[in-house]
Design a protein around this motif. Sequence first.
Motif, PDB file in Angstrom:
ATOM      1  N   GLU A  77     -11.246  20.237  48.107  1.00  0.00           N
ATOM      2  CA  GLU A  77     -10.141  21.111  48.554  1.00  0.00           C
ATOM      3  C   GLU A  77      -9.252  21.532  47.381  1.00  0.00           C
ATOM      4  OE1 GLU A  77      -9.831  19.270  53.098  1.00  0.00           O
ATOM      5  OE2 GLU A  77      -8.515  18.523  51.524  1.00  0.00           O
ATOM      6  N   ASN A  78      -9.052  20.581  46.461  1.00  0.00           N
ATOM      7  CA  ASN A  78      -8.267  20.919  45.266  1.00  0.00           C
ATOM      8  C   ASN A  78      -8.940  22.042  44.481  1.00  0.00           C
ATOM      9  OD1 ASN A  78      -5.780  19.368  44.145  1.00  0.00           O
ATOM     10  ND2 ASN A  78      -6.919  17.832  45.317  1.00  0.00           N
ATOM     11  N   VAL A  79     -10.243  21.903  44.290  1.00  0.00           N
ATOM     12  CA  VAL A  79     -10.964  22.897  43.482  1.00  0.00           C
ATOM     13  C   VAL A  79     -11.049  24.239  44.227  1.00  0.00           C
ATOM     14  CG1 VAL A  79     -13.175  23.414  42.334  1.00  0.00           C
ATOM     15  CG2 VAL A  79     -12.244  21.087  42.250  1.00  0.00           C
ATOM     16  N   ALA A  80     -11.106  24.143  45.568  1.00  0.00           N
ATOM     17  CA  ALA A  80     -11.207  25.377  46.366  1.00  0.00           C
ATOM     18  C   ALA A  80      -9.883  26.138  46.419  1.00  0.00           C
ATOM     19  CB  ALA A  80     -11.653  25.029  47.791  1.00  0.00           C
ATOM     20  N   PHE A  81      -8.799  25.438  46.121  1.00  0.00           N
ATOM     21  CA  PHE A  81      -7.465  26.017  46.319  1.00  0.00           C
ATOM     22  C   PHE A  81      -7.273  27.401  45.674  1.00  0.00           C
ATOM     23  CE2 PHE A  81      -2.942  26.528  45.467  1.00  0.00           C
ATOM     24  CZ  PHE A  81      -2.433  26.395  46.760  1.00  0.00           C
ATOM     25  N   PRO A  82      -7.603  27.569  44.375  1.00  0.00           N
ATOM     26  CA  PRO A  82      -7.391  28.890  43.759  1.00  0.00           C
ATOM     27  C   PRO A  82      -8.223  29.989  44.435  1.00  0.00           C
ATOM     28  CG  PRO A  82      -7.945  27.243  42.084  1.00  0.00           C
ATOM     29  CD  PRO A  82      -8.153  26.601  43.405  1.00  0.00           C
ATOM     30  N   GLY A 124      -8.189   8.533  35.405  1.00  0.00           N
ATOM     31  CA  GLY A 124      -7.460   9.615  34.734  1.00  0.00           C
ATOM     32  C   GLY A 124      -8.393  10.697  34.197  1.00  0.00           C
ATOM     33  N   GLY A 125      -9.484  10.259  33.588  1.00  0.00           N
ATOM     34  CA  GLY A 125     -10.441  11.221  33.016  1.00  0.00           C
ATOM     35  C   GLY A 125     -11.073  12.085  34.109  1.00  0.00           C
ATOM     36  N   GLN A 126     -11.408  11.432  35.241  1.00  0.00           N
ATOM     37  CA  GLN A 126     -12.019  12.194  36.353  1.00  0.00           C
ATOM     38  C   GLN A 126     -11.019  13.185  36.940  1.00  0.00           C
ATOM     39  OE1 GLN A 126     -13.176   8.751  38.598  1.00  0.00           O
ATOM     40  NE2 GLN A 126     -15.299   8.851  37.890  1.00  0.00           N
ATOM     41  N   GLN A 127      -9.752  12.761  37.036  1.00  0.00           N
ATOM     42  CA  GLN A 127      -8.733  13.677  37.570  1.00  0.00           C
ATOM     43  C   GLN A 127      -8.597  14.898  36.656  1.00  0.00           C
ATOM     44  OE1 GLN A 127      -4.988  11.957  38.953  1.00  0.00           O
ATOM     45  NE2 GLN A 127      -5.967   9.983  39.044  1.00  0.00           N
ATOM     46  N   GLN A 128      -8.644  14.641  35.360  1.00  0.00           N
ATOM     47  CA  GLN A 128      -8.504  15.779  34.451  1.00  0.00           C
ATOM     48  C   GLN A 128      -9.721  16.699  34.548  1.00  0.00           C
ATOM     49  OE1 GLN A 128      -6.560  17.823  33.564  1.00  0.00           O
ATOM     50  NE2 GLN A 128      -5.353  16.849  31.953  1.00  0.00           N
ATOM     51  N   ARG A 129     -10.910  16.113  34.822  1.00  0.00           N
ATOM     52  CA  ARG A 129     -12.094  16.963  35.023  1.00  0.00           C
ATOM     53  C   ARG A 129     -11.934  17.841  36.265  1.00  0.00           C
ATOM     54  NH1 ARG A 129     -15.673  12.354  33.867  1.00  0.00           N
ATOM     55  NH2 ARG A 129     -15.947  12.469  31.640  1.00  0.00           N
ATOM     56  N   VAL A 130     -11.333  17.276  37.312  1.00  0.00           N
ATOM     57  CA  VAL A 130     -11.087  18.077  38.530  1.00  0.00           C
ATOM     58  C   VAL A 130     -10.149  19.234  38.179  1.00  0.00           C
ATOM     59  CG1 VAL A 130     -10.141  18.101  40.870  1.00  0.00           C
ATOM     60  CG2 VAL A 130     -11.429  16.104  40.075  1.00  0.00           C
ATOM     61  N   ALA A 131      -9.119  18.919  37.376  1.00  0.00           N
ATOM     62  CA  ALA A 131      -8.168  19.974  36.989  1.00  0.00           C
ATOM     63  C   ALA A 131      -8.880  21.077  36.191  1.00  0.00           C
ATOM     64  CB  ALA A 131      -7.031  19.373  36.174  1.00  0.00           C
ATOM     65  N   VAL A 132      -9.827  20.679  35.349  1.00  0.00           N
ATOM     66  CA  VAL A 132     -10.584  21.672  34.573  1.00  0.00           C
ATOM     67  C   VAL A 132     -11.466  22.503  35.520  1.00  0.00           C
ATOM     68  CG1 VAL A 132     -12.384  21.983  32.813  1.00  0.00           C
ATOM     69  CG2 VAL A 132     -10.530  20.356  32.410  1.00  0.00           C
ATOM     70  N   ALA A 133     -12.118  21.820  36.475  1.00  0.00           N
ATOM     71  CA  ALA A 133     -12.971  22.535  37.445  1.00  0.00           C
ATOM     72  C   ALA A 133     -12.134  23.543  38.235  1.00  0.00           C
ATOM     73  CB  ALA A 133     -13.638  21.542  38.394  1.00  0.00           C
ATOM     74  N   ARG A 134     -10.925  23.131  38.625  1.00  0.00           N
ATOM     75  CA  ARG A 134     -10.050  24.008  39.409  1.00  0.00           C
ATOM     76  C   ARG A 134      -9.612  25.233  38.588  1.00  0.00           C
ATOM     77  NH1 ARG A 134      -4.505  21.576  41.544  1.00  0.00           N
ATOM     78  NH2 ARG A 134      -4.215  21.595  39.299  1.00  0.00           N
ATOM     79  N   ALA A 135      -9.461  25.032  37.255  1.00  0.00           N
ATOM     80  CA  ALA A 135      -9.055  26.162  36.408  1.00  0.00           C
ATOM     81  C   ALA A 135     -10.206  27.134  36.168  1.00  0.00           C
ATOM     82  CB  ALA A 135      -8.537  25.634  35.068  1.00  0.00           C
ATOM     83  N   LEU A 136     -11.447  26.620  36.293  1.00  0.00           N
ATOM     84  CA  LEU A 136     -12.593  27.475  35.965  1.00  0.00           C
ATOM     85  C   LEU A 136     -13.261  28.084  37.194  1.00  0.00           C
ATOM     86  CD1 LEU A 136     -14.279  25.212  33.257  1.00  0.00           C
ATOM     87  CD2 LEU A 136     -13.083  27.378  32.857  1.00  0.00           C
ATOM     88  N   VAL A 137     -12.931  27.573  38.396  1.00  0.00           N
ATOM     89  CA  VAL A 137     -13.710  27.900  39.593  1.00  0.00           C
ATOM     90  C   VAL A 137     -13.685  29.397  39.930  1.00  0.00           C
ATOM     91  CG1 VAL A 137     -11.865  27.462  41.295  1.00  0.00           C
ATOM     92  CG2 VAL A 137     -14.252  27.087  41.916  1.00  0.00           C
ATOM     93  N   PHE A 138     -12.588  30.073  39.587  1.00  0.00           N
ATOM     94  CA  PHE A 138     -12.542  31.505  39.941  1.00  0.00           C
ATOM     95  C   PHE A 138     -12.995  32.379  38.772  1.00  0.00           C
ATOM     96  CE2 PHE A 138      -8.452  32.311  37.826  1.00  0.00           C
ATOM     97  CZ  PHE A 138      -7.897  31.045  37.799  1.00  0.00           C
ATOM     98  N   GLU A 139     -13.677  31.742  37.798  1.00  0.00           N
ATOM     99  CA  GLU A 139     -14.275  32.434  36.655  1.00  0.00           C
ATOM    100  C   GLU A 139     -13.288  33.315  35.910  1.00  0.00           C
ATOM    101  OE1 GLU A 139     -17.964  34.213  37.927  1.00  0.00           O
ATOM    102  OE2 GLU A 139     -18.368  32.470  39.208  1.00  0.00           O
ATOM    103  N   PRO A 140     -12.160  32.745  35.511  1.00  0.00           N
ATOM    104  CA  PRO A 140     -11.202  33.542  34.734  1.00  0.00           C
ATOM    105  C   PRO A 140     -11.772  33.796  33.346  1.00  0.00           C
ATOM    106  CG  PRO A 140     -10.572  31.233  34.682  1.00  0.00           C
ATOM    107  CD  PRO A 140     -11.764  31.331  35.601  1.00  0.00           C
ATOM    108  N   LYS A 141     -11.308  34.858  32.720  1.00  0.00           N
ATOM    109  CA  LYS A 141     -11.785  35.113  31.356  1.00  0.00           C
ATOM    110  C   LYS A 141     -10.880  34.444  30.330  1.00  0.00           C
ATOM    111  CE  LYS A 141     -13.963  39.070  30.522  1.00  0.00           C
ATOM    112  NZ  LYS A 141     -14.038  40.517  30.324  1.00  0.00           N
ATOM    113  N   LEU A 142      -9.718  33.966  30.808  1.00  0.00           N
ATOM    114  CA  LEU A 142      -8.797  33.274  29.915  1.00  0.00           C
ATOM    115  C   LEU A 142      -8.342  31.972  30.578  1.00  0.00           C
ATOM    116  CD1 LEU A 142      -6.932  33.204  27.387  1.00  0.00           C
ATOM    117  CD2 LEU A 142      -5.262  34.517  28.707  1.00  0.00           C
TER     118      LEU A 142
END
Length: 362
Positions: free
Chosen positions: A97-102, A139-157
């Motif tokens: 759900e976190n990753v789906a949010f954006p 902590g490392g896994q949480q940060q990976r989720v945060a990275v996945a959430r930032a990349l999920v909508f395929e931003p160019k930046l």
Amino acid sequence: MAQPFVQLKGVQKTYDGENLVVRDLNLDIREGEFLTMLGPSGSGKTTTLMMLAGFETATHGEIFLDGNPINRLAPEDRNIGMVFQSYALFPHMTVAENVAFPLMVRGIPKTGIGEKVKRALAMVGLNGFDDRRPSQLSGGQQQRVAVARALVFEPKLVLMDEPLSALDKQLREQMQYEIKQLHHRLGVTVVYVTHDQGEALTMSDRVAVFNNGVIQQLDTPERLYEQPANAFVASFIGENNKLYGKVVLHDKGWCDVRLDDGSTVRAKSVSAGSEGSSTMLSLRPERVLINPAAGVCEVVCQARVKDVTYLGDHLRVRAMAFGEQQIVVKVPNASQERLVGIDHDIQIGWRAADCHALDVVA
Ligand code: ADP
């Protein structure tokens, strides 16, 4: 040069209407580049990142993304991914759900969401973690989720603000490697903020060194280390010996500098002023040789060993030369110099090209 992907033109920022925390910032970032903003706390890095993201507005100047001015665009309309230091995951939502949010806030149809979330989680090595809550992750896994959430909508930046500073050293190094790999694989443009010079040097294509809201130098990691543009950059990046003196001769990129004890040494002028001006000589510890063979070094002097520290792969020798001037020497463990003893008088030397004369007013 191709049109920059991100462009900051004459950007300034003041929060209180008086003090500029970012002053006249001009920065071009290429598409696909990994650019890091490095600098001490309070130097304006986060403010710059927040203006790029749209959470702060520039007091002056224009910001362009892919050729379009974005100053007046809301954050959610900029198509920029963000990863913060505190993972900022929603604790009551599952990983999926976190990753789906954006995707939800961008109104992506539900049918396509599951597949995108799966792909983003696979990208950061978290297959099968969909139903966990953030509290059930390291902590490392949480940060990976945060990275996945930032990349999920395929931003160019993608903007990252000290994303690894909450992790311990080993995990931080592993995550640096993973983020770098993702950057290579996806070809996404990354603007990264850190105050950790090691992290900046390992990860970046180019590093912008900030101090007092001004970029002091924008360069590749190698050039920043080998050819710092001024005294601030030389002191901030890597260890270095500093010798202060006055320029007595300035000639075609070289200068002779008189030190406090009256000795004169030759140095490469990087940004030293004209004759009579004060300068700081910057000399990396690994470029100083102990008892150099004849003819190798243009500068040779007597020094007295004060202490020797054993550091595994190298020895750190602290010696005094030119009167009261401390000079640190890094000696590879393999060499004979490990026999250097405390209070011994030795010769040390270096190539004039390795000693940089810099302007002291950064
Ligand atoms: P850095 O990221 O390099 O540590 P910042 O951009 O966070 O630096 O801060 C630059 C300066 O702006 C600091 O002096 C800080 O106190 C100030 N500052 C940052 N955010 C705000 C704010 N929201 N309101 C007022 N001052 C701020």
